[in-house]
Design an enzyme around this catalytic site. Structure first.
Site, mmCIF file in Angstrom:
data_model
loop_
_atom_site.group_PDB
_atom_site.id
_atom_site.type_symbol
_atom_site.label_atom_id
_atom_site.label_comp_id
_atom_site.label_asym_id
_atom_site.label_seq_id
_atom_site.Cartn_x
_atom_site.Cartn_y
_atom_site.Cartn_z
ATOM 1 N N ASP A 160 0.840 -1.203 0.000
ATOM 2 C CA ASP A 160 0.000 0.000 0.000
ATOM 3 C C ASP A 160 0.879 1.260 0.000
ATOM 4 O O ASP A 160 0.588 2.245 -0.681
ATOM 5 C CB ASP A 160 -0.910 -0.011 1.241
ATOM 6 N N HIS A 188 -4.474 -3.375 6.450
ATOM 7 C CA HIS A 188 -4.334 -3.627 5.008
ATOM 8 C C HIS A 188 -5.708 -4.006 4.462
ATOM 9 O O HIS A 188 -6.003 -5.166 4.201
ATOM 10 C CB HIS A 188 -3.314 -4.739 4.744
HETATM 11 P P1 NAD Z 1 -2.785 -18.289 -4.348
HETATM 12 O O1 NAD Z 1 -4.099 -18.952 -4.127
HETATM 13 O O2 NAD Z 1 -2.245 -18.179 -5.728
HETATM 14 O O3 NAD Z 1 -1.679 -19.024 -3.471
HETATM 15 C C1 NAD Z 1 -1.891 -19.354 -2.145
HETATM 16 C C2 NAD Z 1 -1.155 -20.639 -1.895
HETATM 17 O O4 NAD Z 1 -1.303 -20.945 -0.511
HETATM 18 C C3 NAD Z 1 -1.725 -21.826 -2.689
HETATM 19 O O5 NAD Z 1 -0.673 -22.478 -3.391
HETATM 20 C C4 NAD Z 1 -2.338 -22.707 -1.616
HETATM 21 O O6 NAD Z 1 -2.269 -24.089 -1.935
HETATM 22 C C5 NAD Z 1 -1.448 -22.354 -0.437
HETATM 23 N N1 NAD Z 1 -2.003 -22.714 0.854
HETATM 24 C C6 NAD Z 1 -3.298 -22.792 1.267
HETATM 25 N N2 NAD Z 1 -3.379 -23.202 2.519
HETATM 26 C C7 NAD Z 1 -2.095 -23.371 2.948
HETATM 27 C C8 NAD Z 1 -1.530 -23.810 4.162
HETATM 28 N N3 NAD Z 1 -2.290 -24.149 5.197
HETATM 29 N N4 NAD Z 1 -0.182 -23.887 4.248
HETATM 30 C C9 NAD Z 1 0.618 -23.568 3.195
HETATM 31 N N5 NAD Z 1 0.125 -23.164 2.018
HETATM 32 C C10 NAD Z 1 -1.214 -23.067 1.896
HETATM 33 O O7 NAD Z 1 -2.867 -16.846 -3.644
HETATM 34 P P2 NAD Z 1 -1.900 -15.610 -3.841
HETATM 35 O O8 NAD Z 1 -2.440 -14.754 -4.909
HETATM 36 O O9 NAD Z 1 -0.490 -16.069 -3.896
HETATM 37 O O10 NAD Z 1 -2.181 -14.812 -2.478
HETATM 38 C C11 NAD Z 1 -1.787 -15.342 -1.241
HETATM 39 C C12 NAD Z 1 -2.339 -14.499 -0.098
HETATM 40 O O11 NAD Z 1 -1.766 -13.189 -0.097
HETATM 41 C C13 NAD Z 1 -3.845 -14.274 -0.153
HETATM 42 O O12 NAD Z 1 -4.374 -14.362 1.158
HETATM 43 C C14 NAD Z 1 -3.961 -12.846 -0.675
HETATM 44 O O13 NAD Z 1 -5.192 -12.270 -0.339
HETATM 45 C C15 NAD Z 1 -2.817 -12.207 0.035
HETATM 46 N N6 NAD Z 1 -2.317 -10.938 -0.500
HETATM 47 C C16 NAD Z 1 -1.869 -10.017 0.415
HETATM 48 C C17 NAD Z 1 -1.312 -8.824 -0.027
HETATM 49 C C18 NAD Z 1 -0.790 -7.804 0.957
HETATM 50 O O14 NAD Z 1 -0.383 -6.713 0.524
HETATM 51 N N7 NAD Z 1 -0.778 -8.039 2.247
HETATM 52 C C19 NAD Z 1 -1.243 -8.563 -1.395
HETATM 53 C C20 NAD Z 1 -1.694 -9.523 -2.300
HETATM 54 C C21 NAD Z 1 -2.240 -10.719 -1.832
HETATM 55 C C1 LMR Z 2 -3.983 -6.495 -2.416
HETATM 56 O O1 LMR Z 2 -3.920 -5.493 -1.707
HETATM 57 O O2 LMR Z 2 -3.714 -6.489 -3.624
HETATM 58 C C2 LMR Z 2 -4.390 -7.793 -1.801
HETATM 59 O O3 LMR Z 2 -4.500 -7.672 -0.417
HETATM 60 C C3 LMR Z 2 -5.568 -8.369 -2.443
HETATM 61 C C4 LMR Z 2 -6.843 -7.930 -1.810
HETATM 62 O O4 LMR Z 2 -7.570 -8.814 -1.395
HETATM 63 O O5 LMR Z 2 -7.113 -6.738 -1.735
#
Ligand code: NAD
Ligand code: LMR
Length: 337
Positions: A160, A188
């Protein structure tokens, strides 16, 4: 003599953020180009084959800094001896879902992985939670891993922060590397408060405040800094999901590297960054939640920047996002009981 390798855990490593993140770590983007690493990649059994494919690609890329790869679905094996843990594993938000919808699924994962980290990680392991709801997952991890120092558990709001820098750069038509000291306060989520009141731009005639430049600039009106700018940053995650039908990945991975790099190697003099950290009640925001603050880092420790003046609009927005975190904490506990 070269440095000893550091062990870096990435959970959810077969997912889309994981796929963008592991090559960055193996290239030295996270810990420095002189720091060898051993990657520990964890995912769940249905993703085991894909995880193995990522391991094969890491071998094929022949990264000079990469001294080993552990790819596993066993949480204890994954956490063994890790110095840095980047917790990405979980279920991402899909179009139309609010972050609260992913709460129930994800907090229980963080409760169980807290114990594994506590038992198996290196004693001073630094933890970054990326998976949503990031602040509350990090809080649950902290609560269920009481022997990990609370200052070692953080969540990602650097994405962010970087989004705010990017918007200012685009709208004022300046280099993003010349913009600094925006702040993301709070959660977030769409309640976060991106604050430009202390942000500056390095110009040919010295450092100028973003508000001053907006006053004279043609591309961004001061009023828009209090409205449109804030909502663009707040809603950027949703806008990416709408455009890609998937949540942000390369920017999330890159920002995770920025977060750990600055935490471990330090922030530049006169510059702060935003990190979700355990709140001590600074700036009269709620204590006992993971809240994003402006921080400086030195010698592997973060410190909240104190004493910034807070105007009335900021106060309201900082309180609103704090209240959401207090509600999320209660909701998380209700999901776990
Ligand atoms: P994705 O679905 O592509 O990948 C997530 C992975 O986690 C998958 O491979 C899944 O099998 C695995 N997984 C599920 N349960 C698990 C467990 N218990 N132990 C280990 N692995 C496990 O998702 P993504 O796009 O890579 O996003 C991952 C996370 O990050 C989501 O929660 C998303 O909302 C979050 N995110 C946060 C931010 C931030 O700025 N904080 C930004 C983008 C995404
Ligand atoms: C983001 O900020 O891109 C991620 O946290 C995805 C979301 O769920 O907003």
């Amino acid at each position: 003599m070269g440095k000893e390798p550091l062990r870096v855990l990435v959970t959810g490593a077969a997912g889309q953020i994981g796929y963008a993140l592991v090559p960055m770590i193996a290239r030295g983007v996270m810990l420095g180009t002189d720091q060898p690493v051993i990657l520990h990649m964890l995912d769940i059994p249905p993703a085991a084959e894909a995880l193995n494919g990522v391991k094969m690609e890491l071998v094929d890329a022949a990264f000079p800094l990469l001294k080993g790869v552990v790819a596993t679905t066993d949480v204890a094996e994954a956490c063994k001896g890790v110095n840095v843990a980047v917790m990405v594993g979980g279920f991402p938000r899909k179009e139309g879902m609010e972050r609260k919808d992913v709460m129930a699924k994800n907090v229980s994962i963080y409760k169980s992985q807290a114990s594994a980290l506590e038992q198996h990680a290196a004693p001073n392991c630094k933890v970054l939670v990326v998976a949503n709801p990031a602040n509350t997952n990090a809080l649950i991890l902290k609560e269920f891993a009481p022997s990990i120092p609370q200052q070692n558990i953080t969540c990602l709001t650097r994405l962010d922060h970087n989004r705010a820098l990017g918007q200012i750069s685009e709208r004022l038509n300046v280099q993003v590397s010349d913009v600094k000291n925006v702040i993301i306060w709070g959660n977030h989520s769409s309640s976060q408060y991106p604050d430009v009141n202390h942000a500056t731009v390095n110009t040919e005639s010295g450092e100028k405040s973003v508000r001053e430049l907006a006053l004279f600039g043609l591309c961004i009106m001061p009023g828009r800094l209090n409205g449109e700018f804030i909502s663009i940053v707040q809603q950027r995650g949703a806008a990416i999901i709408k455009a890609r039908k998937l949540s942000s990945a390369l920017s999330a991975a890159s920002s995770a590297c920025d977060h750990i790099r600055d935490w471990v190697l330090g922030t530049p003099e006169g510059t702060w960054v935003s990190m979700g950290v355990y709140s001590d009640g600074s700036y009269n925001v709620p204590a006992g939640v993971i809240y994003s603050f402006p921080v400086t880092c030195k010698d592997g420790e973060w410190k909240i920047v104190q004493g910034l003046p807070i105007d009335e609009l900021s106060r309201q927005k900082m309180d609103a996002t704090g209240a959401e975190l207090v509600d999320e904490k209660a909701l998380a506990y209700s999901c776990l009981s």
